[in-house]
Design a protein around this motif. Structure first.
Motif, short mmCIF file in Angstrom:
data_model
loop_
_atom_site.label_atom_id
_atom_site.label_comp_id
_atom_site.label_asym_id
_atom_site.label_seq_id
_atom_site.Cartn_x
_atom_site.Cartn_y
_atom_site.Cartn_z
N ARG A 182 -25.05 -8.21 -42.39
CA ARG A 182 -25.80 -9.33 -42.79
C ARG A 182 -27.07 -8.96 -43.74
NH1 ARG A 182 -23.38 -13.78 -40.69
NH2 ARG A 182 -22.43 -13.48 -39.00
N GLY A 221 -28.82 -14.43 -44.63
CA GLY A 221 -27.77 -14.29 -43.26
C GLY A 221 -26.47 -14.11 -43.82
N ARG A 281 -23.00 -12.97 -44.44
CA ARG A 281 -22.16 -11.67 -43.93
C ARG A 281 -21.62 -10.72 -45.03
NH1 ARG A 281 -18.21 -11.26 -38.73
NH2 ARG A 281 -16.64 -9.71 -39.45
#
Length: 253
Positions: free
Chosen positions: A133, A138, A140
């Motif tokens: 991440r 954040g 992925r």
């Protein structure tokens, strides 16, 4: 009470499982060693060979990020080849039987999910090493994406969206514990009637506080670990034997 031998421990554990309504397992690295994944703290473990890279160092240094990703890719074959062991399969059997609502784990290997636990029912206190991440937004990223860019450029890539560093999802030293997972683990520990700590040295805090929390809330506490822990004296049952041998009899198809 420390089990006198393996047979005694398995019989006592079986009785406790049969009587329990809600069992919460708390798993550590010792659960996964029979799958080929080395632990961190034991002699010969990963941290005896490589100094852990702290989160602040990872953020501040491209060199540290490159080394962190080099280490992760060096372990790729080991993690990719690992399959759930007897302990994972035993817990999955109890989960399917409705005895286990969820598992709390310090492990980062995804083997609970591979054994049959729904992802939402695996509370990963220390994250997951099977993906990455961005520490900024954040986003992925899959490991193959990271490896292609790492090998092409010779350096760990940053996030294309926000230019912040991308790291594997495990929680690093100096990084905050995940609030949502800690809250869920707290609720599980406070509302079970049997808490089973498996393969954990019970020295990493705050995670090591959950067995004691469950005990204070009225649950019976079982510790299954090859080596003694600091919490053995408060447990209702302690089994110092190979985890696969202890839990293997509880595997059901």
């Amino acid at each position: 009470m420390i089990a006198s031998d393996l047979h005694d421990g398995v019989n006592r554990l079986g009785d406790m499982i049969a009587a329990a309504r809600a069992i919460v397992p708390f798993t550590g690295a010792g659960l996964s060693t029979e799958t080929g994944i080395p632990d961190f703290r034991s002699p010969g473990g990963l941290w005896t060979r490589n100094r852990p890279i702290h989160f602040d160092e990872f953020v501040a240094s491209q060199e540290a990020r490159d080394e962190a990703w080099r280490r992760r890719f060096a372990m790729q074959e080991t993690f990719a080849a690992a399959r759930p062991g007897r302990g994972h399969l035993a817990l999955s059997s109890l989960y399917r039987a409705g005895k286990i609502p969820a598992v709390i784990t310090q492990n980062i290997d995804n083997l609970h999910q591979d054994s049959g636990f729904a992802p939402d029912h695996v509370i990963e206190l220390h994250g997951n090493t099977t993906y990455a991440r961005c520490i900024g937004c954040g986003q992925r990223y899959e490991l193959n994406w990271m490896r292609e860019r790492f090998e092409a450029d010779g350096a760990a890539p940053d996030c294309p969206d926000c230019a912040e560093p991308v790291k594997t999802a495990p929680v690093s030293f100096g990084q905050s514990m995940p609030e949502h997972e800690m809250q869920r683990a707290t609720e599980l520990a406070q509302h079970c009637d049997l808490f089973v700590a498996i393969g954990s040295s019970l020295v990493v805090w705050p995670a090591a506080g959950f067995p004691l929390m469950a005990k204070r809330a009225g649950a019976q506490l079982v510790i299954i670990n090859r080596e003694p822990t600091d919490q053995d004296d408060v447990a209702d049952l302690v089994i110092h034997h190979d985890i696969g041998e202890v839990l293997g009899s509880f595997v059901r198809n």
